[in-house]
Design an enzyme around this catalytic site. Structure first.
Site, short mmCIF file in Angstrom:
data_model
loop_
_atom_site.label_atom_id
_atom_site.label_comp_id
_atom_site.label_asym_id
_atom_site.label_seq_id
_atom_site.Cartn_x
_atom_site.Cartn_y
_atom_site.Cartn_z
N GLU A 1 -5.80 -12.26 7.03
CA GLU A 1 -6.61 -11.05 7.20
C GLU A 1 -8.00 -11.19 6.60
O GLU A 1 -8.57 -10.25 6.05
CB GLU A 1 -5.88 -9.85 6.58
CG GLU A 1 -5.28 -10.11 5.21
CD GLU A 1 -4.31 -9.02 4.79
OE1 GLU A 1 -4.38 -7.89 5.31
OE2 GLU A 1 -3.46 -9.30 3.91
N ARG B 1 7.32 -6.16 2.86
CA ARG B 1 6.00 -6.69 2.51
C ARG B 1 5.80 -6.54 1.01
O ARG B 1 5.78 -5.44 0.48
CB ARG B 1 4.87 -5.97 3.25
CG ARG B 1 3.50 -6.55 2.85
CD ARG B 1 2.38 -6.18 3.78
NE ARG B 1 1.92 -4.82 3.63
CZ ARG B 1 0.76 -4.37 4.14
NH1 ARG B 1 -0.02 -5.19 4.84
NH2 ARG B 1 0.39 -3.11 3.98
N ASP C 1 -8.00 -5.26 7.03
CA ASP C 1 -8.73 -6.09 6.07
C ASP C 1 -9.63 -7.09 6.77
O ASP C 1 -10.72 -7.39 6.27
CB ASP C 1 -7.74 -6.81 5.15
CG ASP C 1 -7.18 -5.89 4.08
OD1 ASP C 1 -7.92 -5.56 3.15
OD2 ASP C 1 -6.02 -5.48 4.19
N ASP D 1 16.81 -11.37 -3.57
CA ASP D 1 18.07 -11.06 -4.25
C ASP D 1 18.58 -9.67 -3.92
O ASP D 1 19.80 -9.43 -3.94
CB ASP D 1 17.90 -11.22 -5.76
CG ASP D 1 17.90 -12.67 -6.23
OD1 ASP D 1 18.23 -13.55 -5.41
OD2 ASP D 1 17.56 -12.92 -7.40
N HIS E 1 0.81 -1.22 0.00
CA HIS E 1 0.00 0.00 0.00
C HIS E 1 0.84 1.27 0.00
O HIS E 1 0.37 2.32 0.45
CB HIS E 1 -0.94 0.00 1.21
CG HIS E 1 -1.98 -1.07 1.17
ND1 HIS E 1 -2.92 -1.17 0.17
CD2 HIS E 1 -2.22 -2.11 2.01
CE1 HIS E 1 -3.70 -2.21 0.39
NE2 HIS E 1 -3.30 -2.80 1.49
#
Length: 253
Positions: free
Chosen positions: A151, A73, A177, A87, A48
């Site tokens: 969630e 995230r 959520d 990576d 987000h």
């Protein structure tokens, strides 16, 4: 020379409370500054927030200055994206919207090199110190940390099966959520939502896994820890700046 030890993963396994903060501005300067503020972990949010891979990389590099562990995230649990995030040097990945044990197993495989997983064998990225960790391919699996985000009501229904998946190191409850899915959009403080969260954290702990959550403030953070959480984010950079700016302006009338 082996992959760097993931001290955050070790702390979760030992049940040591880890206090964190969300990082949403997409600014290396903000990440660097917050890395000096004494938090155990920071979340670089790719779901987000206005983050792409190069910007995530720059924040990882900046936050390394202060030594705070960074969790990335990802916006979605795709193997190709997890591979790229690993990576560039992330060792701990948080994946949103996990609802089944099969999803969790696929994510475990995405995090690991063969034969335990399916991560591509790229050895020239920042994670492997640009090819200067000779034993990276044989030691990295032990140091990656997978946090899955539950969630939704479907996720809660499958929580015991998700917790039973080997390679899931922690389960993060997403209150925003979850509250929307339960019929309380924008109201994660609803008693029904809070009850579900407390019950979920207890179930996660009963499986020997680390439970986590994002809350608003120290009091809620302490309550989450008392309910069985191990890693707790107690705020976010946007809120800290917004609230501080509003409070300062209000003082002038």
């Amino acid at each position: 020379m082996a992959a760097p030890v993931n001290r955050f993963k070790a702390a979760l396994k030992a049940g040591q409370p880890q206090i964190g903060l969300w990082v949403s501005f997409g600014s290396p300067n903000v990440a660097e500054m917050l890395s000096h503020c004494g938090y155990d972990w920071l979340v670089i949010d790719g779901e987000h927030s206005p983050n792409d891979l190069p910007l995530m990389l720059s924040q990882l590099q900046a936050a390394a200055e202060g030594g705070t562990h960074c969790v990335v995230r990802v916006p979605i649990g795709e193997a190709w994206l997890i591979k790229q995030v690993l990576d560039i040097g992330a060792q701990t990945v948080l994946v949103p919207m996990v609802e089944t044990a099969d999803q969790a197993r696929d994510l475990v495989r995405a995090m690991r090199y063969p034969p335990e997983g399916m991560r591509g064998m790229g050895m020239l990225g920042r994670g492997a110190r640009y090819g200067m960790i000779p034993e990276y391919a044989t030691t990295a699996n032990a140091q990656v940390c997978l946090l899955v985000q539950v969630e939704s009501r479907a996720g809660l229904a499958a929580l015991d099966q998700i917790c039973a998946v080997e390679g899931v190191d922690g389960v993060f409850i997403g209150p925003a959520d979850l509250s929307a899915d339960m019929g309380y959009p924008g109201n994660s403080a609803a008693p029904e939502v809070q009850s579900a969260i407390a019950e979920a954290l207890g179930r996660i702990k009963s499986h020997g896994k680390a439970g986590g959550i994002l809350v608003g403030g120290a009091a809620a953070g302490k309550e989450a820890l008392s309910n069985g959480a191990v890693f707790v984010a107690i705020g976010h950079d946007v809120g800290l700046l917004r609230d501080g700016a509003l409070a300062l302006r209000a003082q002038m009338g």
